[in-house]
Write an enzyme that holds these catalytic residues in place. Structure first.
Site, PDB file in Angstrom:
ATOM      1  N   PRO A   9       0.787  -1.227   0.000  1.00 21.86           N
ATOM      2  CG  PRO A   9      -0.145  -1.131   2.117  1.00 21.86           C
ATOM      3  CD  PRO A   9       0.502  -2.075   1.167  1.00 21.86           C
ATOM      4  CG  ASN A  10      -0.213   4.304   1.303  1.00 21.36           C
ATOM      5  OD1 ASN A  10      -1.202   4.851   0.795  1.00 21.36           O
ATOM      6  ND2 ASN A  10      -0.261   3.733   2.493  1.00 21.36           N
ATOM      7  NE  ARG A  14       4.216   6.625   1.103  1.00 16.11           N
ATOM      8  CZ  ARG A  14       4.422   5.416   1.655  1.00 16.11           C
ATOM      9  NH1 ARG A  14       4.804   4.387   0.921  1.00 16.11           N
ATOM     10  NH2 ARG A  14       4.209   5.230   2.937  1.00 16.11           N
ATOM     11  CE1 TYR A  32       8.818   4.997   2.367  1.00 16.77           C
ATOM     12  CE2 TYR A  32       7.410   6.889   2.855  1.00 16.77           C
ATOM     13  CZ  TYR A  32       7.874   5.629   3.175  1.00 16.77           C
ATOM     14  OH  TYR A  32       7.413   5.000   4.308  1.00 16.77           O
ATOM     15  CG  ASN A  82       8.388  -2.230   0.139  1.00 16.93           C
ATOM     16  OD1 ASN A  82       7.854  -2.336   1.244  1.00 16.93           O
ATOM     17  ND2 ASN A  82       8.981  -1.120  -0.272  1.00 16.93           N
ATOM     18  CB  ALA A 111       1.543   0.099   6.109  1.00 21.05           C
ATOM     19  CD  GLU A 149      11.147  -7.505   5.511  1.00 26.08           C
ATOM     20  OE1 GLU A 149      11.828  -8.418   6.035  1.00 26.08           O
ATOM     21  OE2 GLU A 149      10.493  -6.674   6.164  1.00 26.08           O
ATOM     22  CG  HIS A 193      11.203  -2.405   4.224  1.00 25.39           C
ATOM     23  ND1 HIS A 193       9.842  -2.367   4.134  1.00 25.39           N
ATOM     24  CD2 HIS A 193      11.518  -3.557   4.845  1.00 25.39           C
ATOM     25  CE1 HIS A 193       9.344  -3.450   4.686  1.00 25.39           C
ATOM     26  NE2 HIS A 193      10.336  -4.195   5.128  1.00 25.39           N
ATOM     27  NE  ARG A 244      10.239   5.736   8.335  1.00 23.75           N
ATOM     28  CZ  ARG A 244       9.275   5.590   7.430  1.00 23.75           C
ATOM     29  NH1 ARG A 244       9.408   4.699   6.452  1.00 23.75           N
ATOM     30  NH2 ARG A 244       8.190   6.345   7.484  1.00 23.75           N
TER      31      ARG A 244
HETATM   32  C1  DQA Z   1       8.255   0.947   3.535  1.00 22.19           C
HETATM   33  C2  DQA Z   1       8.408   1.158   5.037  1.00 22.19           C
HETATM   34  C3  DQA Z   1       7.088   0.921   5.728  1.00 22.19           C
HETATM   35  O1  DQA Z   1       7.232   1.086   7.137  1.00 22.19           O
HETATM   36  C4  DQA Z   1       6.055   1.915   5.233  1.00 22.19           C
HETATM   37  O2  DQA Z   1       4.795   1.662   5.836  1.00 22.19           O
HETATM   38  C5  DQA Z   1       5.946   1.953   3.757  1.00 22.19           C
HETATM   39  C6  DQA Z   1       7.149   1.795   2.935  1.00 22.19           C
HETATM   40  C7  DQA Z   1       9.563   1.290   2.773  1.00 22.19           C
HETATM   41  O3  DQA Z   1       9.666   0.893   1.619  1.00 22.19           O
HETATM   42  O4  DQA Z   1      10.432   1.961   3.318  1.00 22.19           O
HETATM   43  O5  DQA Z   1       4.886   2.206   3.212  1.00 22.19           O
HETATM   44  O6  DQA Z   1       7.996  -0.434   3.295  1.00 22.19           O
END
Ligand code: DQA
Length: 150
Positions: free
Chosen positions: A9-10, A17, A22, A74, A77, A98, A100, A107
């Site tokens: 998501p997002n 964002r 990011y 990835n 959240a 995984e 990120h 964080r």
């Molecule tokens: C994320 C880190 C997560 O904590 C966050 O909710 C994201 C992006 C990252 O790519 O750094 O949406 O996965």
């Protein structure tokens, strides 16, 4: 290698964002970057999937069973909340890495928990787009080391 890359998501909002965290580049640019890496590294086939919905991500993982060789994920959240995604990764039992974009460990406290990570071989965190390349390289190395074994 037939590779599935999942973004949660997002991540479709990349470039819009929280750009300080990011970066300026968009999700489409991320997909192009992944395709470019796959061409350079000799990945036979790559599918990039993004969803804001937990169940859709579970469905995509399940659909990979018997069809894909490896997963880069990835979960965004959902990393920190989703037992369903963890269970789906365990169910298909494909090599998974995984990724990120940000360094989740530096964080907020809640971002230190990763359920999906429990079903992944390793994690690349805080490297931006380059983390996806590292993940693909890792999975290719893993595949070739398995092929060398009698
Ligand atoms: C994320 C880190 C997560 O904590 C966050 O909710 C994201 C992006 C990252 O790519 O750094 O949406 O996965």
């Amino acid at each position: 290698m037939k590779l599935l890359v999942i973004n949660g998501p997002n991540l479709n909002m990349l470039g819009i964002r929280e750009r300080g965290l990011y970066g300026e580049r968009s999700y489409d640019q991320l997909v192009e970057y992944i395709h470019q890496c796959c061409r350079e590294l000799g990945v036979e086939e790559v599918e990039c999937f993004q969803s804001n919905h937990e169940g859709a991500i579970v469905d995509a993982i399940q659909a990979a069973y018997g069809v894909k060789d490896a997963i880069v994920i990835n979960p965004a959240a959902y990393t920190h909340t989703s037992v369903a995604i963890l269970d789906a990764l365990k169910a298909v039992n494909l090599p998974a890495v995984e990724v990120h974009l940000t360094d989740v460990d530096s964080r907020e406290e809640f971002r230190r928990i990763s359920y999906a990570g429990l079903a992944c071989q390793t994690r690349f965190s805080g490297l931006g787009f380059a983390g996806y390349r590292k993940a693909i390289e890792y999975l290719l190395d893993l595949q070739s080391s398995k092929e060398k074994k009698p």
